[in-house]
Design an enzyme around this catalytic site. Structure first.
Site, PDB file in Angstrom:
ATOM      1  N   HIS A  67     -42.794 117.682 -28.247  1.00 16.21           N
ATOM      2  CA  HIS A  67     -43.187 116.605 -29.178  1.00 16.21           C
ATOM      3  C   HIS A  67     -44.600 116.864 -29.723  1.00 16.21           C
ATOM      4  O   HIS A  67     -44.841 116.695 -30.924  1.00 16.21           O
ATOM      5  CB  HIS A  67     -43.212 115.248 -28.456  1.00 16.21           C
ATOM      6  CG  HIS A  67     -41.875 114.746 -27.985  1.00 16.21           C
ATOM      7  ND1 HIS A  67     -41.657 114.283 -26.713  1.00 16.21           N
ATOM      8  CD2 HIS A  67     -40.689 114.626 -28.625  1.00 16.21           C
ATOM      9  CE1 HIS A  67     -40.393 113.885 -26.592  1.00 16.21           C
ATOM     10  NE2 HIS A  67     -39.780 114.090 -27.737  1.00 16.21           N
TER      11      HIS A  67
ATOM     12  N   LYS B 158     -31.684 100.247 -24.083  1.00 17.77           N
ATOM     13  CA  LYS B 158     -32.006 101.358 -23.186  1.00 17.77           C
ATOM     14  C   LYS B 158     -32.944 100.879 -22.092  1.00 17.77           C
ATOM     15  O   LYS B 158     -33.782 100.015 -22.337  1.00 17.77           O
ATOM     16  CB  LYS B 158     -32.699 102.474 -23.974  1.00 17.77           C
ATOM     17  CG  LYS B 158     -31.747 103.453 -24.595  1.00 17.77           C
ATOM     18  CD  LYS B 158     -32.495 104.714 -25.006  1.00 17.77           C
ATOM     19  CE  LYS B 158     -31.614 105.707 -25.714  1.00 17.77           C
ATOM     20  NZ  LYS B 158     -32.368 106.865 -26.208  1.00 17.77           N
TER      21      LYS B 158
ATOM     22  N   SER C 153     -37.111 115.334 -22.755  1.00 17.28           N
ATOM     23  CA  SER C 153     -37.689 114.290 -21.901  1.00 17.28           C
ATOM     24  C   SER C 153     -36.783 114.054 -20.693  1.00 17.28           C
ATOM     25  O   SER C 153     -37.252 113.828 -19.586  1.00 17.28           O
ATOM     26  CB  SER C 153     -37.838 112.988 -22.685  1.00 17.28           C
ATOM     27  OG  SER C 153     -38.728 113.166 -23.748  1.00 17.28           O
TER      28      SER C 153
ATOM     29  N   ARG D 139     -33.987 121.553 -31.834  1.00 14.97           N
ATOM     30  CA  ARG D 139     -34.218 122.628 -30.855  1.00 14.97           C
ATOM     31  C   ARG D 139     -33.126 123.681 -30.928  1.00 14.97           C
ATOM     32  O   ARG D 139     -33.345 124.845 -30.649  1.00 14.97           O
ATOM     33  CB  ARG D 139     -34.276 122.056 -29.436  1.00 14.97           C
ATOM     34  CG  ARG D 139     -35.533 121.267 -29.164  1.00 14.97           C
ATOM     35  CD  ARG D 139     -35.364 120.406 -27.960  1.00 14.97           C
ATOM     36  NE  ARG D 139     -34.290 119.450 -28.169  1.00 14.97           N
ATOM     37  CZ  ARG D 139     -34.014 118.424 -27.355  1.00 14.97           C
ATOM     38  NH1 ARG D 139     -34.732 118.249 -26.275  1.00 14.97           N
ATOM     39  NH2 ARG D 139     -33.036 117.594 -27.622  1.00 14.97           N
TER      40      ARG D 139
HETATM   41  O1  PNS Z   1     -35.843 110.316 -29.451  1.00  9.89           O
HETATM   42  P1  PNS Z   1     -34.514 109.768 -29.866  1.00  9.89           P
HETATM   43  O2  PNS Z   1     -34.018 108.791 -28.824  1.00  9.89           O
HETATM   44  O3  PNS Z   1     -33.525 110.831 -30.197  1.00  9.89           O
HETATM   45  O4  PNS Z   1     -34.768 108.925 -31.226  1.00  9.89           O
HETATM   46  C1  PNS Z   1     -33.719 108.271 -31.883  1.00  9.89           C
HETATM   47  C2  PNS Z   1     -34.236 107.347 -33.009  1.00  9.89           C
HETATM   48  C3  PNS Z   1     -35.256 106.381 -32.486  1.00  9.89           C
HETATM   49  C4  PNS Z   1     -34.861 108.208 -34.093  1.00  9.89           C
HETATM   50  C5  PNS Z   1     -32.988 106.611 -33.594  1.00  9.89           C
HETATM   51  O5  PNS Z   1     -32.279 106.012 -32.550  1.00  9.89           O
HETATM   52  C6  PNS Z   1     -33.344 105.553 -34.624  1.00  9.89           C
HETATM   53  O6  PNS Z   1     -33.825 105.856 -35.694  1.00  9.89           O
HETATM   54  N1  PNS Z   1     -33.129 104.291 -34.281  1.00  9.89           N
HETATM   55  C7  PNS Z   1     -33.421 103.173 -35.166  1.00  9.89           C
HETATM   56  C8  PNS Z   1     -32.163 102.443 -35.588  1.00  9.89           C
HETATM   57  C9  PNS Z   1     -31.601 102.974 -36.884  1.00  9.89           C
HETATM   58  O7  PNS Z   1     -32.272 103.099 -37.872  1.00  9.89           O
HETATM   59  N2  PNS Z   1     -30.285 103.333 -36.863  1.00  9.89           N
HETATM   60  C10 PNS Z   1     -29.525 103.761 -38.016  1.00  9.89           C
HETATM   61  C11 PNS Z   1     -29.884 105.132 -38.504  1.00  9.89           C
HETATM   62  S1  PNS Z   1     -28.929 106.390 -37.821  1.00  9.89           S
END
Ligand code: PNS
Length: 169
Positions: A21, A45, A132, A94
């Protein structure tokens, strides 16, 4: 009239921040005027670190970098990005395992907000195996996370693991 600063959102869970990150934050900071590291507040979560701990860790590690901010958001990412007047969402790729999930998110976000572009970046090869989830597992099972996460994060992982052990006995 001065041009509006180019702002990118780097969203995620960051539970916890890894060296992968940090690498992406540094790469993004070189391409944009401002980078907002945006931590999702997700009631569904159960994170290992509280959001307060995650914000504190990222600020401690990256807060000194010019142009880097740390915030939380809830709801749709594109709504938050629009509210921050961001032009881009940055995500790390990745390897192929990340691709399908990222492709779907990027296309859904484009459907919701065509004016915000998703940019994928590859971390340094050295961090290609890092996640993570794996870092938490290694730490919880007594392995060393030195060199995988910033020292401030390694320190917090050790303290959390030791606090958990005390509760178990
Ligand atoms: O680190 P992560 O858990 O892979 O991040 C995921 C994240 C936070 C980028 C994703 O879950 C997100 O954007 N959540 C917000 C809800 C949203 O906008 N959902 C619809 C778009 S797909």
């Amino acid at each position: 009239m001065a041009a509006e600063p180019r702002l990118a959102i780097y969203p995620g869970t960051f539970d916890p921040l890894t060296n992968g990150h940090v690498d992406l934050i540094e790469r993004t900071a070189r391409m944009f005027d401002r980078v907002v590291v945006a931590i999702l507040l997700n009631a569904e979560k159960r994170p290992y670190f509280t959001v307060i701990e995650r914000v504190a860790m990222i600020r401690e590690v990256c807060g000194g970098q010019p142009g880097v901010e740390v915030e939380t958001f809830e709801g749709l990412l594109v709504d938050y990005a629009r509210h921050r007047r961001a032009t881009a969402i940055v995500r790390g790729l990745r390897g192929v395992a990340d691709f399908e999930y990222e492709r779907q998110m990027a296309l859904m976000n484009r459907h919701l907000s065509p004016d915000i572009e998703t940019i994928f970046m590859m971390p340094t090869a050295q961090w290609g195996h890092l996640s993570s989830t794996l870092v938490k597992e290694v730490s919880a099972l007594g392995g060393s996370v030195t060199g995988l996460v910033p020292p401030a994060v390694a320190d917090r992982l050790t303290r959390k693991r030791d606090a958990g052990r005390k509760l178990d006995v």
